[in-house]
Scaffold this active site. Structure first.
Site, PDB file in Angstrom:
ATOM      1  CB  ALA A  58      -0.924   0.018   1.213  1.00 48.71           C
ATOM      2  CD  GLU A 100      -2.438  -2.864  -6.863  1.00 47.82           C
ATOM      3  OE1 GLU A 100      -1.212  -3.020  -6.959  1.00 47.82           O
ATOM      4  OE2 GLU A 100      -2.953  -1.802  -6.474  1.00 47.82           O
TER       5      GLU A 100
END
Length: 225
Positions: free
Chosen positions: A87, A107
């Protein structure tokens, strides 16, 4: 520890966690980016035990295949047991900003199709309020300027990521100068702009577990209720 060492530590921790879940037909979702690449390298050590994976980008698929790890199309894989990815930012609710590597749409699809989403990151990625990292938005090319004008109405400063074409053939707008106090609301607002394919807020479907590399070792975070 350096940032690279922290990334290596969380990649190893994620590998150990995923290894404990492996069964004969376990399919693993694999993300994109520098930390995910380290996780792929760990998987390569037990490639003979891995039934199959689904990759969130062409680049990750290529890396997996280099380790002789089978890669499936998500349509034929069904529900995934676990998805591991990095992230760009995470808050204490494990809501994320992703998309620095321009793979945000795939994703997000894989995260939605997975029973569990394990986020791996170094301690610099944990923030009290999302938005210091520019928020990526994937847009259909012909809608780029229109979508940018609509994003300005929401208070952001969109910048076209020049030279970047996603695996889906689209463009990326990076939104600067946002203080994202309500990630779920903004995620919905951005998705309602005509021409937006996806945005990098993972709030409606955030991570289930965050493995955070710190100077004191890898710490496990679960979402605050």
């Amino acid at each position: 520890m350096t940032q690279d060492e922290l990334k290596q530590a969380v990649a190893r921790a994620a590998f150990e966690y995923v290894e404990s879940l492996l069964e004969n037909d376990t399919v693993i979702g694999v993300g994109t980016g520098s930390t995910a690449n380290l996780f792929i390298a760990e998987l390569g050590k037990i490639q003979h035990r891995i039934y199959a994976t689904v990759a969130s980008s062409e680049e990750s698929a290529r890396r997996l295949k280099e380790f002789n790890i089978p890669v499936l199309d998500l349509n034929s894989a069904g529900t995934l047991r676990v998805y591991v990815d990095g992230a760009d930012e995470a808050n204490e609710h494990l809501q994320l900003i992703k998309g620095g590597g321009a793979a945000l749409t795939r994703e997000k699809i894989i995260a939605a199709a997975s029973e569990e989403f394990v986020c791996i990151a170094d301690e610099s990625k944990l923030v009290p309020i999302l938005g210091n990292f520019p928020l990526p938005v994937e847009v259909i090319p012909m809608a780029r300027s229109y979508a940018a004008r609509e994003i300005v109405k929401l208070g952001g400063d969109p910048v076209y990521r020049e030279g970047c074409i996603t695996d889906n053939g689209n463009n990326i707008l990076d939104i600067y100068n946002l203080e994202i106090l309500d990630p779920r609301k903004l995620e919905t607002q951005l998705n309602q702009i005509t021409g937006v394919v996806c945005n990098g807020l993972f709030a409606e479907r955030g991570a289930d577990r965050l493995l955070l590399g710190t100077s004191a070792g890898v710490k496990t975070y679960l979402p605050l209720v």
